[in-house]
Motif scaffolding. Structure first.
Motif, PDB file in Angstrom:
ATOM      1  N   GLU A  59     -10.085  -3.920  -1.723  1.00 41.21           N
ATOM      2  CA  GLU A  59      -8.947  -4.328  -0.971  1.00 41.21           C
ATOM      3  C   GLU A  59      -8.222  -2.821  -0.171  1.00 41.21           C
ATOM      4  O   GLU A  59      -8.409  -2.054  -1.449  1.00 41.21           O
ATOM      5  CB  GLU A  59      -7.877  -5.208  -2.120  1.00 41.21           C
ATOM      6  CG  GLU A  59      -6.212  -5.590  -0.592  1.00 41.21           C
ATOM      7  CD  GLU A  59      -5.323  -5.961  -1.713  1.00 41.21           C
ATOM      8  OE1 GLU A  59      -4.618  -6.286  -1.235  1.00 41.21           O
ATOM      9  OE2 GLU A  59      -4.788  -6.767  -3.440  1.00 41.21           O
ATOM     10  N   ASP A  60      -7.753  -2.561   0.328  1.00 42.95           N
ATOM     11  CA  ASP A  60      -7.929  -1.056   0.884  1.00 42.95           C
ATOM     12  C   ASP A  60      -6.392  -0.506   0.334  1.00 42.95           C
ATOM     13  O   ASP A  60      -5.276  -1.709  -0.144  1.00 42.95           O
ATOM     14  CB  ASP A  60      -7.297  -1.462   2.164  1.00 42.95           C
ATOM     15  CG  ASP A  60      -6.791   0.279   2.933  1.00 42.95           C
ATOM     16  OD1 ASP A  60      -5.974   1.197   1.911  1.00 42.95           O
ATOM     17  OD2 ASP A  60      -6.991   0.521   4.105  1.00 42.95           O
ATOM     18  N   PRO A  61      -6.966   0.656  -1.029  1.00 44.02           N
ATOM     19  CA  PRO A  61      -5.454   0.470  -1.606  1.00 44.02           C
ATOM     20  C   PRO A  61      -4.064   1.226  -0.866  1.00 44.02           C
ATOM     21  O   PRO A  61      -2.951   0.417  -1.741  1.00 44.02           O
ATOM     22  CB  PRO A  61      -6.010   1.861  -2.462  1.00 44.02           C
ATOM     23  CG  PRO A  61      -7.028   2.405  -1.713  1.00 44.02           C
ATOM     24  CD  PRO A  61      -7.536   1.069  -1.441  1.00 44.02           C
ATOM     25  N   GLU A  62      -4.227   2.162   0.257  1.00 44.39           N
ATOM     26  CA  GLU A  62      -2.907   2.251   0.930  1.00 44.39           C
ATOM     27  C   GLU A  62      -1.857   1.038   1.729  1.00 44.39           C
ATOM     28  O   GLU A  62      -1.103   0.530   0.988  1.00 44.39           O
ATOM     29  CB  GLU A  62      -2.975   2.753   1.765  1.00 44.39           C
ATOM     30  CG  GLU A  62      -3.726   4.601   1.314  1.00 44.39           C
ATOM     31  CD  GLU A  62      -3.490   5.481   2.423  1.00 44.39           C
ATOM     32  OE1 GLU A  62      -3.172   4.895   3.812  1.00 44.39           O
ATOM     33  OE2 GLU A  62      -4.288   6.704   2.174  1.00 44.39           O
ATOM     34  N   ARG A  63      -2.916  -0.015   2.200  1.00 46.93           N
ATOM     35  CA  ARG A  63      -2.195  -0.707   2.602  1.00 46.93           C
ATOM     36  C   ARG A  63      -1.574  -2.008   1.412  1.00 46.93           C
ATOM     37  O   ARG A  63      -0.353  -2.807   2.062  1.00 46.93           O
ATOM     38  CB  ARG A  63      -3.578  -2.086   3.554  1.00 46.93           C
ATOM     39  CG  ARG A  63      -2.854  -3.329   3.943  1.00 46.93           C
ATOM     40  CD  ARG A  63      -4.005  -3.435   4.986  1.00 46.93           C
ATOM     41  NE  ARG A  63      -2.759  -4.756   6.128  1.00 46.93           N
ATOM     42  CZ  ARG A  63      -3.496  -5.535   6.815  1.00 46.93           C
ATOM     43  NH1 ARG A  63      -4.948  -5.253   6.997  1.00 46.93           N
ATOM     44  NH2 ARG A  63      -2.787  -6.361   7.491  1.00 46.93           N
ATOM     45  N   ALA A  64      -2.407  -2.515   0.124  1.00 47.21           N
ATOM     46  CA  ALA A  64      -1.348  -3.079  -0.466  1.00 47.21           C
ATOM     47  C   ALA A  64      -0.799  -2.534  -1.364  1.00 47.21           C
ATOM     48  O   ALA A  64       0.727  -3.387  -1.041  1.00 47.21           O
ATOM     49  CB  ALA A  64      -3.496  -3.327  -1.716  1.00 47.21           C
ATOM     50  N   TRP A  65      -0.827  -1.092  -1.447  1.00 48.91           N
ATOM     51  CA  TRP A  65       0.491  -0.607  -2.355  1.00 48.91           C
ATOM     52  C   TRP A  65       1.450  -0.240  -0.704  1.00 48.91           C
ATOM     53  O   TRP A  65       3.041  -0.991  -1.807  1.00 48.91           O
ATOM     54  CB  TRP A  65      -0.432   1.040  -2.076  1.00 48.91           C
ATOM     55  CG  TRP A  65       1.430   1.953  -2.973  1.00 48.91           C
ATOM     56  CD1 TRP A  65       1.415   1.855  -4.280  1.00 48.91           C
ATOM     57  CD2 TRP A  65       2.054   2.822  -2.329  1.00 48.91           C
ATOM     58  NE1 TRP A  65       2.576   3.075  -4.383  1.00 48.91           N
ATOM     59  CE2 TRP A  65       2.688   2.964  -3.252  1.00 48.91           C
ATOM     60  CE3 TRP A  65       2.248   2.941  -0.800  1.00 48.91           C
ATOM     61  CZ2 TRP A  65       4.263   4.162  -2.929  1.00 48.91           C
ATOM     62  CZ3 TRP A  65       3.569   3.623  -0.906  1.00 48.91           C
ATOM     63  CH2 TRP A  65       4.388   4.265  -1.778  1.00 48.91           C
ATOM     64  N   GLY A  66       1.660  -0.432   0.034  1.00 50.00           N
ATOM     65  CA  GLY A  66       2.405  -0.446   1.267  1.00 50.00           C
ATOM     66  C   GLY A  66       3.245  -2.434   1.420  1.00 50.00           C
ATOM     67  O   GLY A  66       4.188  -2.303   1.479  1.00 50.00           O
ATOM     68  N   GLU A  67       2.709  -2.570   0.963  1.00 48.22           N
ATOM     69  CA  GLU A  67       3.461  -4.477   1.267  1.00 48.22           C
ATOM     70  C   GLU A  67       3.513  -4.863   0.242  1.00 48.22           C
ATOM     71  O   GLU A  67       4.954  -5.311   0.275  1.00 48.22           O
ATOM     72  CB  GLU A  67       1.901  -5.185   1.127  1.00 48.22           C
ATOM     73  CG  GLU A  67       0.768  -5.242   2.682  1.00 48.22           C
ATOM     74  CD  GLU A  67      -0.497  -6.177   2.365  1.00 48.22           C
ATOM     75  OE1 GLU A  67      -0.875  -6.519   1.446  1.00 48.22           O
ATOM     76  OE2 GLU A  67      -0.908  -6.640   3.492  1.00 48.22           O
ATOM     77  N   ARG A  68       3.469  -4.351  -1.030  1.00 49.81           N
ATOM     78  CA  ARG A  68       3.811  -4.491  -2.140  1.00 49.81           C
ATOM     79  C   ARG A  68       5.697  -3.545  -2.141  1.00 49.81           C
ATOM     80  O   ARG A  68       6.435  -4.215  -2.394  1.00 49.81           O
ATOM     81  CB  ARG A  68       3.730  -3.383  -3.708  1.00 49.81           C
ATOM     82  CG  ARG A  68       4.306  -3.804  -4.906  1.00 49.81           C
ATOM     83  CD  ARG A  68       3.090  -3.568  -6.115  1.00 49.81           C
ATOM     84  NE  ARG A  68       3.841  -2.727  -6.926  1.00 49.81           N
ATOM     85  CZ  ARG A  68       3.851  -1.683  -7.666  1.00 49.81           C
ATOM     86  NH1 ARG A  68       2.795  -0.803  -7.759  1.00 49.81           N
ATOM     87  NH2 ARG A  68       4.589  -1.793  -8.461  1.00 49.81           N
ATOM     88  N   VAL A  69       5.230  -2.596  -1.513  1.00 48.22           N
ATOM     89  CA  VAL A  69       6.950  -1.123  -1.610  1.00 48.22           C
ATOM     90  C   VAL A  69       7.402  -2.204  -0.599  1.00 48.22           C
ATOM     91  O   VAL A  69       8.974  -2.802  -1.102  1.00 48.22           O
ATOM     92  CB  VAL A  69       6.660  -0.395  -1.312  1.00 48.22           C
ATOM     93  CG1 VAL A  69       7.847   0.290  -0.471  1.00 48.22           C
ATOM     94  CG2 VAL A  69       6.037   0.872  -2.591  1.00 48.22           C
TER      95      VAL A  69
END
Length: 307
Positions: A59-69
């Protein structure tokens, strides 16, 4: 234009404070709140209560992190503010162009500014600085630690409260180029808060106006002050008539405008300043007064661009 209040969210404490301020403003305006996260915004080490799951393999870590935020901020704000309508957006580009595009589709954009502690002021990051300098819509800067209680007067016991009246809205007005949009923004903010409006015009005479030994002629000083007060009253009179319910205090004072506005911010709900929409040889820029207020004001600062 789809009307909304937009907050740029990157997971930092100051951006979360900005999102909460934006949620309150959206309710005051009866508009939806839009939370925007740019994937290429440098991630902050963000650890909400309860820990955090790592992105799944592949999974794209930046995208996953942004979705979570966005998800967690949306959940918190919905729980905290009854009736708030929230939309979230993830944008796969750098923060500055993403936020400028979001501002174009918003009534106003809200960003965070980082506290430096003590009386040294606040750090206006490169992203916020670039957006404020170039946005064609109003941008509000909110410091970390700002809360709903900060906007209100303390209660009779001196305790922070959200049920007491709002503190004043403060408008810094340059009589050389008073802008209708900036004045209307300030009056409208006061109306929505049922707050008083404090309008400050400050001037400093050039050195050649001073007499021998650096002393200013008291009679001349009084004449200049009287002219400034009349001009300020005349500029505001049509707005007093348009917004008859707003209690307005007019202050025409000597001294640096930035210093006067920073002082006024200590007991204000919001400070409103302007930025001329002009471009220099190296691009758009922020004037020295607005720049100083953004770095040192205690209250949220709204920057309203004008011609």
């Amino acid at each position: 234009m789809s009307r909304n209040v937009t907050a740029g969210l990157d997971g930092t404490p100051e951006s979360l404070a900005a999102a909460d301020w934006a949620a309150r403003e959206a309710l005051l305006r009866d508009l939806p709140l839009r939370l925007v996260h740019a994937w290429k915004w440098q991630p902050y080490t963000y650890a909400p209560l309860g820990g955090a799951a790592l992105p799944a393999q592949g999974e794209d870590p930046e995208r996953a992190w942004g979705e979570r935020v966005l998800r967690e901020a949306g959940t918190t704000l919905t729980r905290r503010h009854d009736g708030l309508r929230i939309r979230t957006s993830e944008v796969a580009e750098e923060a500055v162009p993403a936020l400028l595009a979001a501002a174009e589709r918003s009534d106003l954009l809200v960003l965070g500014s980082r506290g430096l502690g003590g009386v040294t002021g606040f750090l206006l990051g490169s992203v916020a600085l670039a957006v404020v300098a170039r946005a064609d819509r109003p941008v509000v800067l909110v410091r970390a630690g700002e809360s709903a209680e900060s906007e209100h007067l303390p209660d009779a016991t001196g305790t922070a409260s959200t049920t007491t009246p709002y503190r004043d809205v403060v408008l810094g007005l340059d009589l050389k180029s008073p802008d209708d949009g900036m004045i209307e923004f300030a009056f409208d903010a006061a109306v929505r808060r049922s707050a008083a409006l404090r309008v400050i015009h400050s001037w400093t005479l050039p050195p050649y106006y001073y007499g021998y030994g650096g002393a200013l002629d008291p009679e001349f000083d009084a004449q200049v002050a009287a002219v400034a007060k009349r001009r300020l009253a005349g500029t505001l009179q049509p707005w007093r008539e348009k917004f008859p319910g707003v209690r307005v205090t007019e202050l025409a004072v000597t001294g640096g405008a930035g210093t006067r506005l920073v002082e006024a911010s200590r007991d204000a709900a919001l400070v409103v300043v302007g930025r001329k929409s002009r471009r220099g040889l190296v691009g758009s820029h922020i004037g020295p007064v607005t720049h100083g207020v953004l770095h040192h004001a205690s209250a949220p600062v709204a920057v309203v661009p004008h011609d």
